[in-house]
Design an enzyme around this catalytic site. Structure first.
Site, PDB file in Angstrom:
ATOM      1  CG  HIS A 266      -2.136   0.976   1.003  1.00 56.18           C
ATOM      2  ND1 HIS A 266      -2.207   2.224   1.498  1.00 56.18           N
ATOM      3  CD2 HIS A 266      -3.136   0.637   0.535  1.00 56.18           C
ATOM      4  CE1 HIS A 266      -3.218   2.951   1.072  1.00 56.18           C
ATOM      5  NE2 HIS A 266      -4.010   1.940   0.666  1.00 56.18           N
ATOM      6  CG  ASP A 318      -8.345  -3.982  -3.567  1.00 50.38           C
ATOM      7  OD1 ASP A 318      -9.682  -3.756  -3.469  1.00 50.38           O
ATOM      8  OD2 ASP A 318      -7.790  -3.166  -3.513  1.00 50.38           O
TER       9      ASP A 318
HETATM   10  N1  COA Z   1       4.145  -7.454  -4.922  1.00 42.58           N
HETATM   11  C1  COA Z   1       5.573  -7.420  -4.868  1.00 42.58           C
HETATM   12  N2  COA Z   1       6.376  -6.279  -4.528  1.00 42.58           N
HETATM   13  C2  COA Z   1       5.643  -5.147  -4.266  1.00 42.58           C
HETATM   14  C3  COA Z   1       4.302  -5.089  -4.071  1.00 42.58           C
HETATM   15  C4  COA Z   1       3.538  -6.337  -4.409  1.00 42.58           C
HETATM   16  N3  COA Z   1       2.186  -6.245  -4.283  1.00 42.58           N
HETATM   17  N4  COA Z   1       3.936  -3.919  -3.666  1.00 42.58           N
HETATM   18  C5  COA Z   1       5.234  -3.226  -3.572  1.00 42.58           C
HETATM   19  N5  COA Z   1       6.299  -4.114  -3.691  1.00 42.58           N
HETATM   20  C6  COA Z   1       7.636  -3.555  -3.870  1.00 42.58           C
HETATM   21  C7  COA Z   1       7.878  -2.500  -4.658  1.00 42.58           C
HETATM   22  O1  COA Z   1       8.163  -3.067  -5.983  1.00 42.58           O
HETATM   23  C8  COA Z   1       8.990  -1.902  -4.236  1.00 42.58           C
HETATM   24  O2  COA Z   1      10.324  -2.732  -4.304  1.00 42.58           O
HETATM   25  P1  COA Z   1      11.706  -2.042  -4.543  1.00 42.58           P
HETATM   26  O3  COA Z   1      12.030  -1.663  -3.208  1.00 42.58           O
HETATM   27  O4  COA Z   1      12.608  -3.118  -4.979  1.00 42.58           O
HETATM   28  O5  COA Z   1      11.549  -1.184  -5.682  1.00 42.58           O
HETATM   29  C9  COA Z   1       8.903  -2.067  -2.724  1.00 42.58           C
HETATM   30  O6  COA Z   1       7.946  -3.193  -2.550  1.00 42.58           O
HETATM   31  C10 COA Z   1       8.334  -0.948  -1.924  1.00 42.58           C
HETATM   32  O7  COA Z   1       6.882  -0.564  -2.629  1.00 42.58           O
HETATM   33  P2  COA Z   1       6.196   0.743  -2.322  1.00 42.58           P
HETATM   34  O8  COA Z   1       6.912   1.897  -2.772  1.00 42.58           O
HETATM   35  O9  COA Z   1       5.975   0.631  -0.743  1.00 42.58           O
HETATM   36  O10 COA Z   1       5.020   0.602  -3.540  1.00 42.58           O
HETATM   37  P3  COA Z   1       4.108   1.962  -3.766  1.00 42.58           P
HETATM   38  O11 COA Z   1       3.752   2.847  -2.811  1.00 42.58           O
HETATM   39  O12 COA Z   1       4.733   2.578  -5.005  1.00 42.58           O
HETATM   40  O13 COA Z   1       2.875   0.984  -4.464  1.00 42.58           O
HETATM   41  C11 COA Z   1       1.092  -0.295  -4.615  1.00 42.58           C
HETATM   42  C12 COA Z   1       1.755   0.893  -3.683  1.00 42.58           C
HETATM   43  C13 COA Z   1      -0.334  -0.272  -3.803  1.00 42.58           C
HETATM   44  C14 COA Z   1       0.940   0.464  -6.159  1.00 42.58           C
HETATM   45  C15 COA Z   1       1.628  -1.632  -4.688  1.00 42.58           C
HETATM   46  O14 COA Z   1       2.152  -2.165  -3.600  1.00 42.58           O
HETATM   47  C16 COA Z   1       1.059  -2.423  -5.510  1.00 42.58           C
HETATM   48  O15 COA Z   1       1.238  -2.351  -6.649  1.00 42.58           O
HETATM   49  N6  COA Z   1       0.205  -3.600  -4.793  1.00 42.58           N
HETATM   50  C17 COA Z   1      -0.297  -4.291  -5.903  1.00 42.58           C
HETATM   51  C18 COA Z   1      -1.602  -3.844  -6.381  1.00 42.58           C
HETATM   52  C19 COA Z   1      -2.585  -3.697  -5.275  1.00 42.58           C
HETATM   53  O16 COA Z   1      -2.850  -4.711  -4.371  1.00 42.58           O
HETATM   54  N7  COA Z   1      -3.185  -2.478  -5.339  1.00 42.58           N
HETATM   55  C20 COA Z   1      -4.220  -2.026  -4.389  1.00 42.58           C
HETATM   56  C21 COA Z   1      -3.965  -1.065  -3.296  1.00 42.58           C
HETATM   57  S1  COA Z   1      -5.136  -0.665  -2.169  1.00 42.58           S
END
Ligand code: COA
Length: 382
Positions: A266, A318
């Site tokens: 998140h 979700d």
């Molecule tokens: N699966 C695998 N890796 C993930 C991940 C996931 N669902 N979510 C985050 N990461 C990884 C990122 O790639 C990042 O890796 P890095 O440091 O090697 O680049 C690290 O964890 C930190 O990510 P972060 O900066 O906290 O993510 P964000 O704030 O840019 O993105 C989301 C947040 C929600 C877009 C992301 O977590 C995601 O794509 N989740 C899956 C989709 C989802 O469930 N969306 C609903 C949100 S309510």
């Protein structure tokens, strides 16, 4: 005396860390995993209020007294029916059309038939918002039925919002457990600060665009799998994994190949999403009730554990919504629409808030293109 030149604004990719609005609707404390609606902790509201009460809270500032709730309930019941042209559009949509595309188009169409579409006063917007809250489940249920080649089911005024939604989806009055689960889902997702679709609704309304325009824009932003589309993607992932004993290999492979695990992570919550535990509890109840030897909750819990072995990432709203909606008989393709049926309350409340203290939302951009191209007329271009 010379004044120092103002520092150039810094670029924040994805607006990370940028505070772009003030709101009195909901607050999200990411470090401590706390969500409140108008100061009320989501843990105090979950499973204790009807979605209708949350709608009242968001629109009018306080939880309703009994008479106020009765009035709002009656207003919702009186506004659930759809114009025939909108129902005809839903029936005529290609069977394979994505439900979110049909919903977005239907909501845009509702603007033709609302007598106050162009009136952006607070009073008219509140009335329109109530109509949209009432109409969303009818549209979504009609989409669901049309995809099965079935006629829509007329709303039943005596049922509450969640129970009527379940009735229109499935053509029979659902069990108390199912209706309570749907109500809990609608309560938990009603608002969430400045998420991508809510921000979109505020951007659209900051131009003085009307409510239907802002909500249509929000629906577009909700569709993607990094936002509202994540529950569908989560359920599809669980179905793809198929068995609990395949989870570890799946998750390891996903991290190796940089494939995202849907429903995990998140932007704001870094210690866990407070909504997830309620959805887990109710998904488990639904699974127990289904009693068909299905194990999607176990599988989801295994995914959660396997992810935590790789990285400190937690389930978001979700993640457990996916199996819960599955056990409510909602096809995965409809999951994002069900999210929209809840968030219509939050979007509308944010639009009202935006109108109340409006300023055009128009950020700058850092130009990174070429700065000194020489113009060449069409005939001379090689
Ligand atoms: N699966 C695998 N890796 C993930 C991940 C996931 N669902 N979510 C985050 N990461 C990884 C990122 O790639 C990042 O890796 P890095 O440091 O090697 O680049 C690290 O964890 C930190 O990510 P972060 O900066 O906290 O993510 P964000 O704030 O840019 O993105 C989301 C947040 C929600 C877009 C992301 O977590 C995601 O794509 N989740 C899956 C989709 C989802 O469930 N969306 C609903 C949100 S309510």
């Amino acid at each position: 005396m010379t004044t120092a030149p103002a520092a150039a604004p810094t670029f924040a990719k994805g607006l990370v860390g940028v505070v772009a609005a003030q709101t009195g609707l909901s607050s999200v404390d990411g470090a401590n995993g706390i969500l409140t609606y108008r100061g009320l902790n989501i843990h105090d509201l979950a499973a204790r209020v009807l979605y209708e009460e949350v709608v009242y809270l968001l629109f009018y500032g306080k939880l309703p007294q009994k008479q106020q709730l009765a009035k709002l309930t009656a207003e919702l019941a009186a506004n659930r029916k759809l114009p025939k042209a909108v129902l005809d559009h839903i029936k005529a949509a290609p069977r394979k059309a994505t439900p979110m595309d049909v919903l977005r188009t239907a909501v845009s169409m509702l603007a033709y038939y609302d007598k106050e579409t162009e009136d952006i006063s607070v009073e008219a917007t509140q009335r329109k918002a109530l109509r949209l809250v009432a109409q969303f489940p009818t549209v979504i249920a009609a989409i669901h039925r049309a995809r099965q080649g079935k006629d829509p089911i007329a709303p039943r005024p005596k049922l509450n919002h969640a129970a009527n939604f379940m009735y229109m989806l499935h053509g029979k009055v659902a069990s108390k457990l199912e209706n309570d689960a749907m109500n809990l889902y609608l309560v938990l997702l009603a608002d969430h600060s400045l998420n991508a679709s809510t921000f979109t609704s505020r951007v659209a309304s900051s131009t003085n665009a009307d409510l239907h325009a802002a909500i249509t824009a929000a629906l577009g932003a909700l569709k993607g799998n990094l936002h509202g589309g994540a529950a569908e993607a989560t359920m599809n992932m669980l179905l793809e994994i198929g068995k609990v004993d395949k989870v570890d290999a799946f998750v390891e492979n996903a991290f190796e190949t940089k494939r995202k695990i849907m429903g995990i992570g998140h932007r704001i919550y870094k210690t866990g999403d407070p909504r997830a535990r309620h959805l887990l509890e109710w998904a488990a109840k639904m699974e127990h009730d289904a009693g068909k030897g299905q194990r999607y909750v176990d599988m989801a819990l295994s995914v959660e554990r396997a992810v935590l072995r790789q990285k400190e990432l937690y389930p978001n709203v979700d993640f457990f919504s996916a199996p819960m909606l599955y056990y409510l008989g909602v096809p995965t393709a409809l999951d994002t629409c069900i999210f929209a049926a809840s968030r219509i309350a939050g979007w509308s409340a944010h639009v009202l808030e935006q109108y109340n203290d409006s300023v055009l939302i128009r950020p700058g951009a850092e130009y990174i293109g070429s700065k000194s191209e020489v113009f060449v007329p069409l005939d001379e271009r090689g």
